[in-house]
Design a protein around this motif. Structure first.
Motif, PDB file in Angstrom:
ATOM      1  N   VAL A 115     -24.041 -18.267   9.133  1.00 62.30           N
ATOM      2  CA  VAL A 115     -23.774 -17.004  10.535  1.00 62.30           C
ATOM      3  C   VAL A 115     -23.237 -18.111  10.543  1.00 62.30           C
ATOM      4  N   ILE A 116     -21.416 -16.658  10.914  1.00 63.03           N
ATOM      5  CA  ILE A 116     -20.211 -17.885  11.105  1.00 63.03           C
ATOM      6  C   ILE A 116     -19.754 -19.007  10.421  1.00 63.03           C
ATOM      7  N   ASN A 117     -19.883 -19.957  11.119  1.00 61.84           N
ATOM      8  CA  ASN A 117     -20.073 -20.862  10.465  1.00 61.84           C
ATOM      9  C   ASN A 117     -20.996 -21.719   9.790  1.00 61.84           C
ATOM     10  N   ALA A 118     -22.913 -21.296  11.149  1.00 59.88           N
ATOM     11  CA  ALA A 118     -23.539 -22.316  11.177  1.00 59.88           C
ATOM     12  C   ALA A 118     -24.761 -22.250   9.773  1.00 59.88           C
ATOM     13  N   VAL A 119     -25.663 -22.846   9.342  1.00 60.44           N
ATOM     14  CA  VAL A 119     -26.339 -22.734   8.618  1.00 60.44           C
ATOM     15  C   VAL A 119     -27.790 -22.194   9.466  1.00 60.44           C
ATOM     16  N   ASN A 120     -27.931 -20.916   8.956  1.00 61.45           N
ATOM     17  CA  ASN A 120     -29.197 -20.276   9.771  1.00 61.45           C
ATOM     18  C   ASN A 120     -30.622 -22.079   9.475  1.00 61.45           C
ATOM     19  N   GLY A 121     -31.135 -21.457  10.405  1.00 66.46           N
ATOM     20  CA  GLY A 121     -32.545 -22.202  11.078  1.00 66.46           C
ATOM     21  C   GLY A 121     -33.551 -22.121   9.907  1.00 66.46           C
ATOM     22  N   GLY A 122     -33.416 -20.662   9.804  1.00 67.58           N
ATOM     23  CA  GLY A 122     -35.236 -20.238   9.289  1.00 67.58           C
ATOM     24  C   GLY A 122     -34.463 -21.161   7.790  1.00 67.58           C
ATOM     25  N   TYR A 123     -33.580 -20.823   7.552  1.00 65.29           N
ATOM     26  CA  TYR A 123     -33.313 -21.157   6.023  1.00 65.29           C
ATOM     27  C   TYR A 123     -33.408 -22.948   6.015  1.00 65.29           C
ATOM     28  N   LEU A 124     -33.185 -23.304   7.108  1.00 62.92           N
ATOM     29  CA  LEU A 124     -33.735 -25.341   6.893  1.00 62.92           C
ATOM     30  C   LEU A 124     -34.977 -25.176   7.126  1.00 62.92           C
ATOM     31  N   LEU A 125     -35.333 -24.307   7.873  1.00 68.34           N
ATOM     32  CA  LEU A 125     -36.332 -24.732   7.987  1.00 68.34           C
ATOM     33  C   LEU A 125     -37.742 -24.068   6.356  1.00 68.34           C
ATOM     34  N   ALA A 126     -37.291 -22.993   5.927  1.00 66.25           N
ATOM     35  CA  ALA A 126     -37.935 -22.965   4.779  1.00 66.25           C
ATOM     36  C   ALA A 126     -37.259 -24.635   3.421  1.00 66.25           C
ATOM     37  N   VAL A 127     -35.672 -24.665   3.665  1.00 66.21           N
ATOM     38  CA  VAL A 127     -36.396 -25.605   2.786  1.00 66.21           C
ATOM     39  C   VAL A 127     -36.502 -27.222   3.167  1.00 66.21           C
ATOM     40  N   LEU A 128     -36.561 -27.566   4.723  1.00 64.69           N
ATOM     41  CA  LEU A 128     -38.123 -28.875   4.753  1.00 64.69           C
ATOM     42  C   LEU A 128     -39.348 -28.376   4.461  1.00 64.69           C
ATOM     43  N   GLY A 129     -39.858 -26.802   4.408  1.00 65.27           N
ATOM     44  CA  GLY A 129     -40.900 -26.268   4.420  1.00 65.27           C
ATOM     45  C   GLY A 129     -41.638 -26.458   2.859  1.00 65.27           C
ATOM     46  N   ARG A 130     -39.969 -25.926   1.848  1.00 65.86           N
ATOM     47  CA  ARG A 130     -40.217 -26.241   0.294  1.00 65.86           C
ATOM     48  C   ARG A 130     -41.510 -27.932   0.259  1.00 65.86           C
ATOM     49  N   ALA A 131     -40.301 -29.105   1.001  1.00 63.60           N
ATOM     50  CA  ALA A 131     -40.591 -30.505   0.342  1.00 63.60           C
ATOM     51  C   ALA A 131     -41.318 -30.592   0.898  1.00 63.60           C
ATOM     52  N   LEU A 132     -41.896 -29.997   2.171  1.00 64.39           N
ATOM     53  CA  LEU A 132     -43.871 -31.051   2.704  1.00 64.39           C
ATOM     54  C   LEU A 132     -44.408 -30.074   1.684  1.00 64.39           C
ATOM     55  N   ALA A 133     -43.968 -29.153   1.409  1.00 62.04           N
ATOM     56  CA  ALA A 133     -45.322 -28.337   0.187  1.00 62.04           C
ATOM     57  C   ALA A 133     -45.193 -29.341  -0.948  1.00 62.04           C
ATOM     58  N   ASP A 134     -44.411 -29.554  -1.602  1.00 68.44           N
ATOM     59  CA  ASP A 134     -44.906 -30.625  -2.636  1.00 68.44           C
ATOM     60  C   ASP A 134     -45.402 -32.251  -1.624  1.00 68.44           C
ATOM     61  N   ALA A 135     -45.406 -32.821  -0.646  1.00 66.93           N
ATOM     62  CA  ALA A 135     -45.535 -33.629  -0.731  1.00 66.93           C
ATOM     63  C   ALA A 135     -47.349 -33.382  -0.127  1.00 66.93           C
ATOM     64  N   LEU A 136     -46.931 -32.670   0.605  1.00 71.61           N
ATOM     65  CA  LEU A 136     -48.856 -32.650   1.511  1.00 71.61           C
ATOM     66  C   LEU A 136     -49.455 -32.678   0.186  1.00 71.61           C
ATOM     67  N   PRO A 137     -50.892 -32.713   0.132  1.00 62.13           N
ATOM     68  CA  PRO A 137     -52.134 -32.067  -1.066  1.00 62.13           C
ATOM     69  C   PRO A 137     -51.724 -30.437  -0.660  1.00 62.13           C
ATOM     70  N   HIS A 138     -51.310 -30.403   0.748  1.00 61.91           N
ATOM     71  CA  HIS A 138     -52.703 -28.673   0.639  1.00 61.91           C
ATOM     72  C   HIS A 138     -50.659 -27.838   0.280  1.00 61.91           C
ATOM     73  N   SER A 139     -50.843 -26.851   0.592  1.00 65.10           N
ATOM     74  CA  SER A 139     -49.473 -25.637  -0.339  1.00 65.10           C
ATOM     75  C   SER A 139     -48.476 -25.040   0.880  1.00 65.10           C
ATOM     76  N   ASP A 140     -49.060 -24.714   1.774  1.00 62.83           N
ATOM     77  CA  ASP A 140     -49.453 -22.850   2.623  1.00 62.83           C
ATOM     78  C   ASP A 140     -48.680 -23.623   4.173  1.00 62.83           C
ATOM     79  N   PRO A 141     -47.654 -23.265   4.295  1.00 66.59           N
ATOM     80  CA  PRO A 141     -47.712 -24.406   5.930  1.00 66.59           C
ATOM     81  C   PRO A 141     -48.557 -23.370   6.979  1.00 66.59           C
ATOM     82  N   PHE A 142     -48.977 -23.799   8.085  1.00 69.89           N
ATOM     83  CA  PHE A 142     -50.200 -23.260   8.893  1.00 69.89           C
ATOM     84  C   PHE A 142     -49.357 -22.926  10.283  1.00 69.89           C
ATOM     85  N   SER A 143     -48.799 -24.467  10.797  1.00 75.16           N
ATOM     86  CA  SER A 143     -47.838 -24.549  11.619  1.00 75.16           C
ATOM     87  C   SER A 143     -46.979 -25.662  11.368  1.00 75.16           C
TER      88      SER A 143
END
Length: 286
Positions: free
Chosen positions: A43-71
Motif C-alpha cells: 500500500v503505497i510503499n508499505a507491505v500490507n500487514g495482513g499479507y505479512l501475517l499470511a506469510v508467517l502463518g504459512r511457515a507455522l502451518a508447516d512447523a506445527l503438527p496442526h495446519s489451521d490457524p485458530f488464534s
C-alpha cells in the motif's frame, strides 16, 4: 468467446494462485524458512500487514503438527520491505487438539544488520474437527448487493503513489463508507466491503489472515489521511469459509493519543462469522 470473458472464466485454485506463490516459504532447516516478500502486496510503499501475517502463518502451518490457524497475535516491530526475508519458528507446545508456536520474520537493513520485522505467537488446530453447534448474537453486516458497491477500479483517478495490493483483491465497498473518497467523510469509524482475491482463488483460513487487514483504514472515514501502520494485530479464525465472496466489516470506536483500534468481522456466503480481529494502529495527526 471474447478474450476478456475467457480470462475471467479461468479461476485460480488454492495452492496455485498468486497469493499462494507470494506467501510461499522454503524450509532451509528445521523451523527456519526462506521467503521473498512481494511488492505486489504493498500500500503505497508499505507491505500490507495482513499479507505479512499470511506469510508467517504459512511457515507455522508447516512447523506445527496442526495446519489451521485458530488464534494469531502479531507485533509489528519495524517496517518490512519487498525482498528476501527469513522466518524462524519455534514449537512452544504440541497438544492433541491445539499446538502453539512462535514465528519471527527478519530482513537485513541498509547497513547489513539483521532486523526483526514481526513477532507472532499463534495457536493452531483442525477447523474441520470443530463441533457444528453455534449460539451467537452476532449478525452479518447490512450491505448493498455487490453490484451496488464500488471498488478501486471505479475511482475517477488512481490513488497518488499507487497501491499494488488493489490489483490483487476483489474489493467492493459499501457506498455508505465511501464518503472519504468523495472528500466528505462521514466521521464514523466504519468500513464495509465485499472481499475476494482478484484471480478467483477461494478464501481459506490462511487467506482470512489477509482479509481482516485488506480494506482501507477506518481513519479515512473519520477524516484522516495517510499511512496508518499496524502496531499489533490479533486474528481469531472461527471456521473454514464457504465458497464465494466474503463480507468484511471494520469499526473503530476510539481514537486517542494518536492510536486507534480496528475491530473486524468476516462473514462468508453461508452467513457464518468465519474470522474476527482487533488491531492497534498508529495515526499521524495534524
Amino acid at each position: 468467446m471474447p478474450e476478456a470473458a475467457s480470462a475471467q472464466s479461468v479461476r485460480a485454485t488454492i495452492g496455485d494462485s498468486e497469493f499462494d506463490r507470494d506467501t510461499a516459504v522454503t524450509r532451509r532447516a528445521p523451523g527456519v524458512y526462506d521467503t521473498e516478500l512481494s511488492a505486489g502486496w504493498t500500500v503505497i510503499n508499505a507491505v500490507n500487514g495482513g499479507y505479512l501475517l499470511a506469510v508467517l502463518g504459512r511457515a507455522l502451518a508447516d512447523a506445527l503438527p496442526h495446519s489451521d490457524p485458530f488464534s494469531v497475535s502479531a507485533h509489528y516491530l519495524t517496517a518490512s520491505r519487498p525482498g528476501p526475508a527469513v522466518v524462524r519458528t519455534e514449537v512452544v507446545r504440541a497438544g492433541r487438539s491445539l499446538s502453539t508456536g512462535t514465528a519471527s520474520l527478519f530482513q537485513y537493513d541498509d547497513e547489513g544488520q539483521e532486523v526483526e520485522r514481526i513477532r507472532v505467537l499463534a495457536s493452531y488446530g483442525d477447523l474441520g474437527a470443530l463441533p457444528d453447534d453455534v449460539r451467537t448474537t452476532a449478525t452479518p453486516p447490512a450491505m448493498p448487493p455487490m453490484d451496488q458497491c464500488f471498488g478501486p477500479q471505479d475511482a475517477p483517478a488512481p490513488v497518488p503513489g499507487g497501491s499494488a495490493i488493489a490489483d490483487r483483491l476483489m474489493l467492493k465497498l459499501d457506498p455508505a463508507t465511501l464518503g472519504w473518497a468523495l472528500g466528505a467523510p462521514s466521521g464514523k469509524g466504519e468500513m464495509r466491503s465485499w472481499f475476494g482475491l482478484a484471480d478467483g482463488r477461494e478464501t481459506d483460513p490462511l487467506a482470512l489472515l489477509l482479509a481482516v487487514d485488506a480494506l482501507p483504514p477506518t481513519a479515512f472515514e473519520i477524516g484522516l489521511s495517510g499511512w496508518v501502520p499496524t502496531v499489533e494485530l490479533t486474528v481469531h479464525v472461527r471456521c473454514r469459509p464457504a465458497p464465494g465472496p466474503l463480507r468484511v466489516s471494520i469499526t473503530t470506536r476510539n481514537l486517542a493519543g494518536g492510536f486507534l483500534e480496528e475491530d473486524a468481522e468476516v462473514w462468508d456466503s453461508a452467513d457464518r462469522l468465519v474470522a474476527q480481529s482487533r488491531q492497534l494502529a498508529s495515526v499521524r495527526l495534524g
